[in-house]
Write a protein that holds these residues in place. Sequence first.
Motif, mmCIF file in Angstrom:
data_model
loop_
_atom_site.group_PDB
_atom_site.id
_atom_site.type_symbol
_atom_site.label_atom_id
_atom_site.label_comp_id
_atom_site.label_asym_id
_atom_site.label_seq_id
_atom_site.Cartn_x
_atom_site.Cartn_y
_atom_site.Cartn_z
ATOM 1 N N ALA A 110 -11.753 2.520 -32.034
ATOM 2 C CA ALA A 110 -10.603 3.111 -31.336
ATOM 3 C C ALA A 110 -10.913 3.317 -29.853
ATOM 4 N N GLU A 111 -12.124 3.773 -29.542
ATOM 5 C CA GLU A 111 -12.509 3.981 -28.140
ATOM 6 C C GLU A 111 -12.563 2.656 -27.386
ATOM 7 N N LEU A 112 -13.105 1.628 -28.034
ATOM 8 C CA LEU A 112 -13.180 0.312 -27.401
ATOM 9 C C LEU A 112 -11.777 -0.244 -27.157
ATOM 10 N N ASP A 113 -10.906 -0.124 -28.145
ATOM 11 C CA ASP A 113 -9.522 -0.590 -27.979
ATOM 12 C C ASP A 113 -8.811 0.174 -26.874
ATOM 13 N N GLN A 119 -7.275 -1.159 -19.332
ATOM 14 C CA GLN A 119 -7.435 -2.246 -18.361
ATOM 15 C C GLN A 119 -6.359 -3.321 -18.548
ATOM 16 N N GLN A 120 -5.341 -3.057 -19.349
ATOM 17 C CA GLN A 120 -4.286 -4.023 -19.684
ATOM 18 C C GLN A 120 -4.853 -5.296 -20.310
ATOM 19 N N GLY A 121 -6.022 -5.193 -20.929
ATOM 20 C CA GLY A 121 -6.608 -6.315 -21.645
ATOM 21 C C GLY A 121 -7.268 -7.370 -20.791
ATOM 22 N N ILE A 122 -7.390 -7.115 -19.477
ATOM 23 C CA ILE A 122 -8.006 -8.119 -18.603
ATOM 24 C C ILE A 122 -9.284 -7.569 -17.977
ATOM 25 N N CYS A 123 -10.099 -8.471 -17.487
ATOM 26 C CA CYS A 123 -11.380 -8.133 -16.864
ATOM 27 C C CYS A 123 -11.141 -7.334 -15.581
ATOM 28 N N CYS A 124 -11.939 -6.305 -15.346
ATOM 29 C CA CYS A 124 -11.819 -5.442 -14.161
ATOM 30 C C CYS A 124 -12.214 -6.158 -12.876
ATOM 31 N N ILE A 125 -13.028 -7.190 -12.971
ATOM 32 C CA ILE A 125 -13.541 -7.842 -11.767
ATOM 33 C C ILE A 125 -12.676 -9.031 -11.356
ATOM 34 N N LEU A 127 -9.816 -10.073 -12.797
ATOM 35 C CA LEU A 127 -8.401 -9.770 -13.037
ATOM 36 C C LEU A 127 -7.615 -10.934 -13.625
ATOM 37 N N SER A 128 -8.308 -11.855 -14.310
ATOM 38 C CA SER A 128 -7.579 -12.986 -14.890
ATOM 39 C C SER A 128 -7.974 -13.264 -16.332
ATOM 40 N N ALA A 129 -9.234 -13.148 -16.657
ATOM 41 C CA ALA A 129 -9.704 -13.483 -18.004
ATOM 42 C C ALA A 129 -9.573 -12.277 -18.934
ATOM 43 N N PRO A 130 -9.450 -12.527 -20.229
ATOM 44 C CA PRO A 130 -9.364 -11.403 -21.172
ATOM 45 C C PRO A 130 -10.682 -10.639 -21.258
ATOM 46 N N ALA A 131 -10.575 -9.322 -21.336
ATOM 47 C CA ALA A 131 -11.756 -8.458 -21.435
ATOM 48 C C ALA A 131 -12.255 -8.469 -22.873
ATOM 49 N N GLY A 132 -13.548 -8.736 -23.053
ATOM 50 C CA GLY A 132 -14.097 -8.767 -24.404
ATOM 51 C C GLY A 132 -15.552 -8.387 -24.485
ATOM 52 N N HIS A 133 -16.203 -8.152 -23.341
ATOM 53 C CA HIS A 133 -17.632 -7.853 -23.331
ATOM 54 C C HIS A 133 -17.866 -6.497 -22.657
ATOM 55 N N VAL A 143 -21.518 3.286 -20.354
ATOM 56 C CA VAL A 143 -20.554 2.184 -20.390
ATOM 57 C C VAL A 143 -19.651 2.286 -19.169
ATOM 58 N N ARG A 144 -19.520 1.157 -18.429
ATOM 59 C CA ARG A 144 -18.695 1.138 -17.228
ATOM 60 C C ARG A 144 -17.313 0.571 -17.478
ATOM 61 N N GLY A 145 -17.200 -0.379 -18.362
ATOM 62 C CA GLY A 145 -15.910 -0.997 -18.622
ATOM 63 C C GLY A 145 -16.072 -2.198 -19.534
ATOM 64 N N VAL A 146 -14.999 -2.953 -19.680
ATOM 65 C CA VAL A 146 -15.011 -4.157 -20.506
ATOM 66 C C VAL A 146 -14.656 -5.324 -19.594
ATOM 67 N N LEU A 147 -15.511 -6.338 -19.572
ATOM 68 C CA LEU A 147 -15.355 -7.477 -18.670
ATOM 69 C C LEU A 147 -15.214 -8.765 -19.460
ATOM 70 N N CYS A 148 -14.871 -9.850 -18.756
ATOM 71 C CA CYS A 148 -14.890 -11.169 -19.387
ATOM 72 C C CYS A 148 -16.350 -11.624 -19.455
ATOM 73 N N PHE A 149 -16.602 -12.676 -20.201
ATOM 74 C CA PHE A 149 -17.977 -13.148 -20.375
ATOM 75 C C PHE A 149 -18.618 -13.514 -19.038
ATOM 76 N N SER A 150 -17.888 -14.255 -18.203
ATOM 77 C CA SER A 150 -18.459 -14.746 -16.945
ATOM 78 C C SER A 150 -18.844 -13.607 -16.004
ATOM 79 N N CYS A 151 -17.959 -12.632 -15.832
ATOM 80 C CA CYS A 151 -18.241 -11.521 -14.918
ATOM 81 C C CYS A 151 -19.381 -10.653 -15.455
ATOM 82 N N ASN A 152 -19.404 -10.435 -16.756
ATOM 83 C CA ASN A 152 -20.484 -9.649 -17.345
ATOM 84 C C ASN A 152 -21.823 -10.357 -17.171
#
Length: 191
Positions: A110-113, A119-125, A127-133, A143-152
Amino acid sequence: MKKCSACQKVLPVSAFARNKSRPDGLQANCRECAAEYYRERQEAKGRTVRVKVPVPRGHKRCPQCEEVKSHAEWERNQTSSDGWASYCRPCRAERNRVSYFQRKYGLTPAELDAMIAEQQGICCICLSAPAGHVDHDHETGRVRGVLCFSCNAALGQFKDRPDVIRRAATYVEGNAWKPTLVAPGVYQLPS
């Protein structure tokens, strides 16, 4: 044939579990009576016992999704009594995912969701890819946030050093000066 001491029925030997300490090598009660006694004892302790559901040969019932699935949808497990994992592949993957985020970051599903929704489901950095990492500070574990694979991965490659990240941004923007050759083999870096 053997007589069950609980229900007093004469049943085939296959209806009794093994017990090496008894003279005939079998339990005194049939399997059904032993299961009923076990269920009653567990309920007396305030616990519940799963209802045994008959399944066809070559299939197994998953206790999480409660579906009967063929053995093709299960992982092998030599240590279990039937040779198959306790949960089907999708349920096992979900349980492992939940366990990983709880163990590594202290996050419940629930906290992760909630973080991803914030973040509206997108990477914080980017702002285009879906956040999943999940991104976290490696020193404090926060924990700072949820990013896409590339940004993480990029933050990991920069070893979370803000000065290096700033220099990289300056370089990409084309504002970085190139080192100048002062003498043979000696370069002066820009200030």
